[in-house]
Motif scaffolding. Structure first.
Motif: not given
Length: 431
Positions: A44-52
């Protein structure tokens, strides 16, 4: 309060295949279906945490205190204790803003369901204030506050069914230790306050150019469905009404497709109070059919699942403000920490977000929710159709994605006995 993601349960040796399908995969896997724009590597392009893997959220801790300084001390103490085992991904301090208003300026958290049931002493779990001889007293705790069977929120309790006053079968927990527990959905929602205000101003100018006399605050109220103080547009279309917004028994007392006759209350005064009638608004003349409050809770409105099934989509939810005031730090992040408890992520949170808020043809067919609706793109040019002050239908353009999810997760919140079992504290806990 401790809530646990599927990743943590699997690390601890628990099989999560029997849990809600969305919980099993996690919110990142659901991001595209929730309307969050997706970039490279399916992130998700807007996510700043929880992406990986490096910043995934395995455990969510929620703490509260009336004194901020003491809360911060406790949080720092817990962080120092947990660091050897866990790496903090996000620490956010929420708070109550004056008047319980979110950053767009609207009173929040007004429309909550009430839980059915009685205590061991025979008292109602939720206080009933409608006169007992009125048929609505079997459906509502306070006027407009629908009574919901606890199985919508807690495993092992009767589920919501039709007729609404009759309990359904108990909702089975996915595993025995989840009895009395719940699923928790967490979303960190960034609010672009300046973009919201600029868009509202642009819509006011557009309507004025078409010959409309637009009162101050009219456009914003019609996007939400309430005036900033919480007064519902159906009950007071022209102006906010403090007699309604300051009265817990009136602020939620409205429907959309059917009028409300005067509502008698139980003996709370001398003489007993009777709430005034509230007119119907099926066409959206007062409260636009596409407004936020109609998209996420059609109440008695028509939708593809039928009026009798709407109550089963309700959640216990809370939006907690985070971030400084604009005058303190104009460019800082601010918004809401969205929390919602339910027993089905798919049939409650996801249904409301995907099938209603994000949809253009459901539940009303008048477009996407202008506040939280998303279409999976970064496109900001949108249009909304509403009845202007002249009662003529106007199609009004606006610009902006005002509420943007920057991360989140799906969790289970066990009961105390379930938590003791997970932590190997109580061998007698259900397992």
């Amino acid at each position: 309060m401790i809530s646990i993601a599927a990743t943590a349960l699997r690390l601890w040796g628990h099989d999560t295949s029997g849990f809600d399908p969305s919980f099993h995969g996690g919110m990142r896997d659901d991001a595209a279906s929730l309307g969050d724009p997706i970039g490279s590597a399916s992130r998700p392009v807007d996510w700043t945490f929880g992406t990986g893997e490096q910043d995934r959220v395995d455990v969510l801790l929620i703490a509260g205190h009336s004194e901020e300084a003491l809360l911060r001390q406790a949080v720092e103490r817990w962080r120092s204790m947990l660091v050897p085992c866990l790496t903090p991904v996000l620490t956010e301090y929420g708070r109550r803003r004056p008047g319980d208003k979110e950053f767009f300026g609207f009173k929040d958290g007004i429309s909550q369901p009430a839980m059915r049931g009685v205590t061991p002493d025979g008292e109602y779990v939720s206080r009933r204030v409608i006169a007992s001889d009125d048929p609505r007293s079997d459906l509502y705790a306070r006027p407009g506050q629908l009574l919901i069977w606890p199985g919508s929120f807690l495993f092992g309790y009767p589920q919501q069914t039709t007729p609404l006053t009759r309990p359904g079968a108990p909702v089975p927990p996915p595993v025995p230790w989840m009895r009395h527990g719940s699923y928790l959905v967490f979303r960190r929602l960034l609010q672009h306050v300046r973009a919201f205000r600029e868009a509202v101003k642009g819509m006011e100018q557009h309507l004025t150019q078409q010959g409309e006399n637009v009162p101050e605050g009219w456009v914003a109220a019609h996007l939400v469905g309430r005036w900033p103080d919480g007064t519902p547009l159906t009950a007071s279309p022209e102006t906010p009404d403090p007699d309604i917004s300051n009265n817990r028994n009136r602020i939620n007392n409205f429907r959309f497709f059917a009028s409300l006759s005067p509502t008698p209350l139980a003996d709370t005064g001398d003489p007993p109070e009777t709430l005034p009638a509230v007119p119907a608004d099926p066409l959206g003349l007062a409260c636009p059919r596409v407004s936020h409050i109609r998209q996420v809770n059609p109440r008695d409105g028509i939708s593809e699942i039928g009026q009798e099934h709407h109550p089963g989509k309700l959640m216990l939810r809370r939006g907690i403000a985070f971030g400084p005031e604009e005058e303190e730090a104009p460019n800082a992040d601010r918004g809401l920490l969205f929390l919602a408890y339910q027993t089905s992520i798919v049939e409650q949170f996801k249904f409301v977000q995907v099938t209603w808020a994000n949809a253009t043809q459901r539940p009303t067919g008048d477009g996407r929710d202008p506040i939280i609706g998303q279409d999976g793109t970064l496109e900001t040019q949108r249009r909304i159709q509403l009845f202007a002050p002249s009662r003529r239908q106007r199609r009004c353009p606006f610009n902006g994605r005002w509420v943007v999810a920057t991360g989140g997760g799906y969790f289970v919140t066990p009961s105390m006995s379930g938590l003791r079992y997970l932590l190997n504290i109580d061998e007698d806990a259900p397992h």
